[in-house]
Design an enzyme around this catalytic site. Sequence first.
Site, PDB file in Angstrom:
ATOM      1  N   SER A 145       0.836  -1.194   0.000  1.00  0.00           N
ATOM      2  CA  SER A 145       0.000   0.000   0.000  1.00  0.00           C
ATOM      3  C   SER A 145       0.880   1.257   0.000  1.00  0.00           C
ATOM      4  O   SER A 145       1.677   1.435  -0.917  1.00  0.00           O
ATOM      5  CB  SER A 145      -0.962  -0.045   1.201  1.00  0.00           C
ATOM      6  N   ASP A 379      -9.453  -3.002  -6.317  1.00  0.00           N
ATOM      7  CA  ASP A 379      -8.926  -2.301  -5.140  1.00  0.00           C
ATOM      8  C   ASP A 379      -9.663  -0.972  -4.951  1.00  0.00           C
ATOM      9  O   ASP A 379      -9.666  -0.123  -5.850  1.00  0.00           O
ATOM     10  CB  ASP A 379      -7.435  -2.048  -5.337  1.00  0.00           C
ATOM     11  N   HIS A 407      -7.468  -5.043  -1.382  1.00  0.00           N
ATOM     12  CA  HIS A 407      -6.297  -4.266  -0.994  1.00  0.00           C
ATOM     13  C   HIS A 407      -5.404  -4.990   0.011  1.00  0.00           C
ATOM     14  O   HIS A 407      -4.187  -4.827  -0.011  1.00  0.00           O
ATOM     15  CB  HIS A 407      -6.746  -2.915  -0.421  1.00  0.00           C
TER      16      HIS A 407
END
Length: 427
Positions: A145, A379, A407
């Site tokens: 991320s 996502d 995610h």
Amino acid sequence: MSAAGSYLVRGAALRDHWFDAPLDHADPSGPSIRLFAREIYDPALEAANLPWLLFLQGGPGGRGNRPLGLTGWLREASKNFRVLMLDQRGTGLSTPASRQTLPLVGGAAAQADYLAHFRATDIVADAELIRAALGSGPWSVFGQSYGGFCALTYLSMAPEGLKEVLITGGLGPLAGPADQVYEATFARLTARNTEYFARYPQDRAQVTRIMRHVACVAECLPTGERLTPERVQMLGNYFGGNTRIDALHYLLEDAFVPTPDGDRLSDGFLAQVSAQVSRAANPLYALMHESIYVQGEASNWAAARVLAAHPEFHPDAEEPLLTGEAVYPWYFEQDPALAPLREVAGLLAARTAGWGPLYDLAQLGRNTVPAAAAVYTDDIYVDHGISLATAAAVQGLQVWETSDFHHDGIADDGEGIFAQLLGMVRG
């Protein structure tokens, strides 16, 4: 640098490291901060003196993972690496930045100036300082991320320090404005709401009922503040995972209990909601979130501006949708952990000075560091389309595109995803 002796946690060997770093790497003689990182390795392979893998956590504002053994992606990574789990500056055991500590640097303006040094460029400079202190040659980096955003900055600013780069759910836009992020992610979030309420149609009425209830009846979280419709909508954070979406259903199903005063929200429900909507554990997320998208311009509360054009997300909509990962001005009014930081948050949102370039597009275009990224089709936090555009701008970056995960894919099959990406960069 200082280090403690190693110790074992369920088969994982751990060693703690501390490093001193300048607050501003351009001014090494200025104020300093303390950085913490935890080494994690398989004790059976200690004699092999395996190379380093730096893990960059998501966020911003998230501390490094606290392992309870060699499980998930760590199990796979420890076959080839000693993993260094960094608490990025301002998080965990690194010099913290919170409502409790920030007043030590001065008033709101001084705090905003201080926090201008808590971006990806600073995290990369910290990593290079740590790499030198450990005596490592170019090392491998794994970014999840926001950690992937930092890895792209690393490829831009210090590629000489990198052997290879793995990224999961972390190919953000290489240029502003921040608005483009929220336009894309609100569209994906709308689709995720539709998917969820098709799976659990009974929850559509339940969510609306809860939001209408808290608008009229004072229901307080364990931290003392009133639960608001906007904070109920934050439960859309559950949509970022494969299995967490089902956990939301279990949370909602026992929201109400009968009382002498009529149906009220249960203590159990309120406690679980509080754990989801408070930023007490990661205040830097709220303070710095929009700054990760800006380079030279002010964010000016981009998510709030984009949200205003999407009435289906307004709390008073007929069937309001759940929101998720974004930061709004009211965070700093309703969350006790953030309320003392309201003024500094406003200064950061309006700030242009100090938001310099995060990426060197020319350097990325001639990149020679082997790199691979997992891009998740659906996502809701790091948009698929934006990710592919970014990947195309990085020479040699290989993309593994999959709809099997959301995610938090590495929480579902970290071993498989890590092995896939490592295999890609090593041919």
